[in-house]
Scaffold this active site. Structure first.
Site, short mmCIF file in Angstrom:
data_model
loop_
_atom_site.label_atom_id
_atom_site.label_comp_id
_atom_site.label_asym_id
_atom_site.label_seq_id
_atom_site.Cartn_x
_atom_site.Cartn_y
_atom_site.Cartn_z
N SER A 144 0.87 -1.18 0.00
CA SER A 144 0.00 0.00 0.00
C SER A 144 0.91 1.23 0.00
O SER A 144 2.09 1.12 0.32
CB SER A 144 -0.85 -0.02 1.29
OG SER A 144 -1.42 1.24 1.54
N TYR A 157 -2.36 -1.64 10.55
CA TYR A 157 -2.41 -1.72 9.08
C TYR A 157 -1.09 -1.21 8.49
O TYR A 157 -0.49 -1.84 7.62
CB TYR A 157 -3.59 -0.88 8.56
CG TYR A 157 -3.79 -0.96 7.05
CD1 TYR A 157 -4.50 -2.01 6.49
CD2 TYR A 157 -3.27 0.01 6.20
CE1 TYR A 157 -4.69 -2.10 5.12
CE2 TYR A 157 -3.45 -0.07 4.83
CZ TYR A 157 -4.17 -1.12 4.29
OH TYR A 157 -4.34 -1.21 2.93
P1 NAD Z 1 -11.69 -5.83 -0.46
O1 NAD Z 1 -12.24 -5.78 0.92
O2 NAD Z 1 -12.58 -5.50 -1.61
O3 NAD Z 1 -11.04 -7.25 -0.74
C1 NAD Z 1 -10.32 -7.97 0.21
C2 NAD Z 1 -10.70 -9.44 0.09
O4 NAD Z 1 -9.90 -10.18 1.00
C3 NAD Z 1 -12.16 -9.70 0.45
O5 NAD Z 1 -12.81 -10.42 -0.58
C4 NAD Z 1 -12.10 -10.48 1.75
O6 NAD Z 1 -13.15 -11.42 1.91
C5 NAD Z 1 -10.74 -11.16 1.60
N1 NAD Z 1 -10.19 -11.53 2.91
C6 NAD Z 1 -10.18 -10.80 4.04
N2 NAD Z 1 -9.62 -11.51 5.04
C7 NAD Z 1 -9.25 -12.70 4.50
C8 NAD Z 1 -8.65 -13.85 5.04
N3 NAD Z 1 -8.29 -13.93 6.33
N4 NAD Z 1 -8.42 -14.91 4.21
C9 NAD Z 1 -8.79 -14.86 2.91
N5 NAD Z 1 -9.39 -13.79 2.36
C10 NAD Z 1 -9.63 -12.73 3.16
O7 NAD Z 1 -10.41 -4.88 -0.44
P2 NAD Z 1 -9.40 -4.45 -1.61
O8 NAD Z 1 -9.38 -2.99 -1.62
O9 NAD Z 1 -9.68 -5.23 -2.85
O10 NAD Z 1 -8.04 -4.94 -0.93
C11 NAD Z 1 -7.15 -5.86 -1.52
C12 NAD Z 1 -5.75 -5.54 -1.00
O11 NAD Z 1 -5.38 -4.21 -1.43
C13 NAD Z 1 -5.61 -5.53 0.52
O12 NAD Z 1 -4.39 -6.14 0.88
C14 NAD Z 1 -5.58 -4.05 0.86
O13 NAD Z 1 -4.90 -3.78 2.07
C15 NAD Z 1 -4.85 -3.51 -0.33
N6 NAD Z 1 -5.00 -2.07 -0.56
C16 NAD Z 1 -6.22 -1.52 -0.82
C17 NAD Z 1 -6.31 -0.15 -1.02
C18 NAD Z 1 -7.64 0.53 -1.31
O14 NAD Z 1 -7.68 1.76 -1.39
N7 NAD Z 1 -8.70 -0.22 -1.49
C19 NAD Z 1 -5.18 0.66 -0.95
C20 NAD Z 1 -3.95 0.05 -0.68
C21 NAD Z 1 -3.88 -1.31 -0.49
#
Ligand code: NAD
Length: 261
Positions: A144, A157
């Protein structure tokens, strides 16, 4: 070289989530067959057909990435279904609760680290041996912009995402000479439910105001789309990125590149 994943087998954790699903679509469009892994079986089932509609084979597996047995099981399931793992998007993550470090709940800290950091380690621990046996493979871990900057109110986080880059660089240096690449992607502010959950906490429920404010973090004055992360991940997993290893690749509209004023 254009990006092709034709004939490749790719595993995605968090495959039912926004960035995971967008990446599944991009990888499928490039020709990869997929194993989608997520803790949320219902969401996985709902996403599966959309990806399969692109004409590739899609399998799903329910697993908690923080549990070693579950991680071993999704790696084994992929091998029994497909015989190998060419590409791995080690991506599942949670935002967790916000709060000042001096008051932060210890159990919540452990929960976030378990998914966002240990989950990434366990993915590497169980997929790297497969790729090293094969003599090839590419991995992208999800960090991130919080991997490179502090994020007030999000100590767990933030620490987890810094740790992802450490794991990435260490693993890359260990396996690079044996045909396997390990990189990280660092999304900026991306329009997803995870972001909305964070904004609700940060902006007292006013998600739209949060999006306007956080859009300014990027030099492009907007928040990003999950597909814009998926495109970069697909490139990093492909042979077009054959000489990219140990990199932490920002997909953040320039947020990390400057101090906006
Ligand atoms: P999201 O919530 O849409 O997707 C995350 C997915 O991970 C979900 O489907 C959830 O069910 C699954 N998950 C959660 N805990 C889990 C576990 N213990 N085992 C298996 N699956 C699990 O979020 P996203 O935005 O698609 O996030 C994906 C990645 O991107 C994450 O690592 C997040 O930290 C990172 N990220 C997101 C952003 C943002 O702005 N959305 C920014 C930087 C980083």
């Amino acid at each position: 070289m254009s990006v092709s994943m034709q004939g490749k087998i790719a595993v995605i954790t968090g495959g039912a989530g926004s960035i995971g699903h967008a990446t599944a679509l991009t990888l499928a469009a490039a020709g990869a067959d997929l194993m989608l892994v997520d803790i949320n079986g219902e969401a996985l089932a709902a996403r599966r057909d959309t990806v399969a509609a692109l004409g590739v084979r899609v399998e799903t597996h329910v697993a908690d990435v923080s549990k070693a047995a579950d991680v071993a099981a999704y790696a084994a399931r992929t091998l029994s279904a497909y015989g190998r793992i060419d590409a791995f998007f080690n991506n599942a993550g949670i935002e967790g609760k916000l709060g000042p470090t001096e008051e932060y709940d210890e159990a919540e800290f452990d929960r976030i680290i378990a998914v966002n950091l240990k989950g990434i380690f366990l993915g590497l621990r169980h997929v790297l041996p497969v790729m090293l046996r094969q003599g090839h493979g590419a991995i992208v871990n999800t960090g991130s912009i919080a991997s490179e900057r502090g994020l007030a109110g999000a100590c767990a986080y933030n620490a987890s995402k810094h740790g992802v880059i450490g794991l990435t660089r260490t693993a890359a240096s260990e396996v690079g000479a044996r045909g396997v690449r390990v990189n990280a992607v660092m999304p900026g502010v991306i329009d997803t439910p995870l972001l909305e959950a964070m904004l609700k906490m940060m902006f007292k429920g006013d998600v739209d105001a949060g999006k306007r404010v956080l859009g300014k973090v990027a030099t492009q004055d907007r928040i990003g789309k999950p597909s814009e992360v998926g495109e970069v991940v697909t490139f990093l997993l492909s042979d077009a990125a054959a000489f990219v290893n140990g990199a932490a690749w920002a997909v953040d509209g320039g947020a990390l590149s400057t101090i906006r004023h």
